[in-house]
Write a protein that holds these residues in place. Structure first.
Motif, PDB file in Angstrom:
ATOM      1  N   UNK A  97      -1.145   7.733 -12.534  1.00 54.52           N
ATOM      2  CA  UNK A  97      -0.792   6.323 -12.369  1.00 54.52           C
ATOM      3  C   UNK A  97       0.643   6.111 -11.878  1.00 54.52           C
ATOM      4  N   UNK A  98       1.662   6.675 -12.529  1.00 50.44           N
ATOM      5  CA  UNK A  98       3.014   6.463 -11.981  1.00 50.44           C
ATOM      6  C   UNK A  98       3.217   7.185 -10.652  1.00 50.44           C
ATOM      7  N   UNK A  99       2.531   8.319 -10.451  1.00 51.99           N
ATOM      8  CA  UNK A  99       2.668   9.036  -9.182  1.00 51.99           C
ATOM      9  C   UNK A  99       2.144   8.177  -8.034  1.00 51.99           C
ATOM     10  N   UNK A 100       0.978   7.584  -8.218  1.00 50.31           N
ATOM     11  CA  UNK A 100       0.407   6.723  -7.176  1.00 50.31           C
ATOM     12  C   UNK A 100       1.310   5.522  -6.932  1.00 50.31           C
ATOM     13  N   UNK A 101       1.817   4.935  -7.999  1.00 61.12           N
ATOM     14  CA  UNK A 101       2.689   3.777  -7.872  1.00 61.12           C
ATOM     15  C   UNK A 101       3.967   4.117  -7.105  1.00 61.12           C
ATOM     16  N   UNK A 102       4.570   5.259  -7.420  1.00 59.39           N
ATOM     17  CA  UNK A 102       5.798   5.663  -6.715  1.00 59.39           C
ATOM     18  C   UNK A 102       5.509   5.991  -5.254  1.00 59.39           C
ATOM     19  N   UNK A 103       4.417   6.664  -4.993  1.00 55.35           N
ATOM     20  CA  UNK A 103       4.057   7.000  -3.613  1.00 55.35           C
ATOM     21  C   UNK A 103       3.842   5.725  -2.806  1.00 55.35           C
ATOM     22  N   UNK A 104       3.106   4.790  -3.376  1.00 56.66           N
ATOM     23  CA  UNK A 104       2.846   3.525  -2.679  1.00 56.66           C
ATOM     24  C   UNK A 104       4.145   2.771  -2.425  1.00 56.66           C
ATOM     25  N   UNK A 105       5.022   2.753  -3.413  1.00 54.96           N
ATOM     26  CA  UNK A 105       6.274   2.020  -3.265  1.00 54.96           C
ATOM     27  C   UNK A 105       7.129   2.615  -2.145  1.00 54.96           C
ATOM     28  N   UNK A 106       7.257   3.934  -2.127  1.00 52.73           N
ATOM     29  CA  UNK A 106       8.101   4.566  -1.117  1.00 52.73           C
ATOM     30  C   UNK A 106       7.428   4.555   0.266  1.00 52.73           C
ATOM     31  N   UNK A 107       6.116   4.600   0.305  1.00 47.67           N
ATOM     32  CA  UNK A 107       5.403   4.522   1.577  1.00 47.67           C
ATOM     33  C   UNK A 107       5.507   3.123   2.170  1.00 47.67           C
ATOM     34  N   UNK A 108       5.339   2.102   1.338  1.00 48.78           N
ATOM     35  CA  UNK A 108       5.408   0.725   1.812  1.00 48.78           C
ATOM     36  C   UNK A 108       6.830   0.327   2.167  1.00 48.78           C
ATOM     37  N   UNK A 109       7.829   0.878   1.475  1.00 44.92           N
ATOM     38  CA  UNK A 109       9.218   0.501   1.752  1.00 44.92           C
ATOM     39  C   UNK A 109       9.706   1.069   3.080  1.00 44.92           C
ATOM     40  N   UNK A 110       9.053   2.111   3.585  1.00 45.34           N
ATOM     41  CA  UNK A 110       9.436   2.690   4.878  1.00 45.34           C
ATOM     42  C   UNK A 110       8.915   1.872   6.050  1.00 45.34           C
ATOM     43  N   UNK A 111       7.905   1.059   5.795  1.00 47.93           N
ATOM     44  CA  UNK A 111       7.301   0.250   6.871  1.00 47.93           C
ATOM     45  C   UNK A 111       8.007  -1.063   7.048  1.00 47.93           C
TER      46      UNK A 111
END
Length: 79
Positions: free
Chosen positions: A65-79
């Motif tokens: 759960x936190x891994x997915x959340x962190x991945x999504x946050x850093x992936x979305x922040x790059x766009x």
């Protein structure tokens, strides 16, 4: 050493929960997610080493759960 890993993982997860109960906004922070991720990984290692299937399932989800959340946050922040 294995017991120390389990205790450290528990302490990190409890610390994250305790700070969140004191300051609700902390639960939205990356620090909260990282504390849970690292604590969960340590506890998952402990669960695997002790062959505790229910604990392995719990900690596997706790780590995802936190891994997915962190991945999504850093992936979305790059766009």
């Amino acid at each position: 050493m294995l017991l120390f890993i389990g205790i450290l993982g528990s302490a990190l997860c409890i610390l994250a929960l305790g700070i969140t109960l004191y300051n609700g906004k902390f639960g939205e922070s990356n620090c909260y997610k990282i504390l849970n991720l690292v604590g969960g990984l340590l506890l998952l290692y402990y669960a695997l080493a002790t062959d505790s299937l229910p604990f392995i399932i719990l900690e596997g989800i706790w780590v995802l759960l936190p891994a997915i959340s962190l991945i999504r946050k850093f992936t979305l922040s790059k766009n």
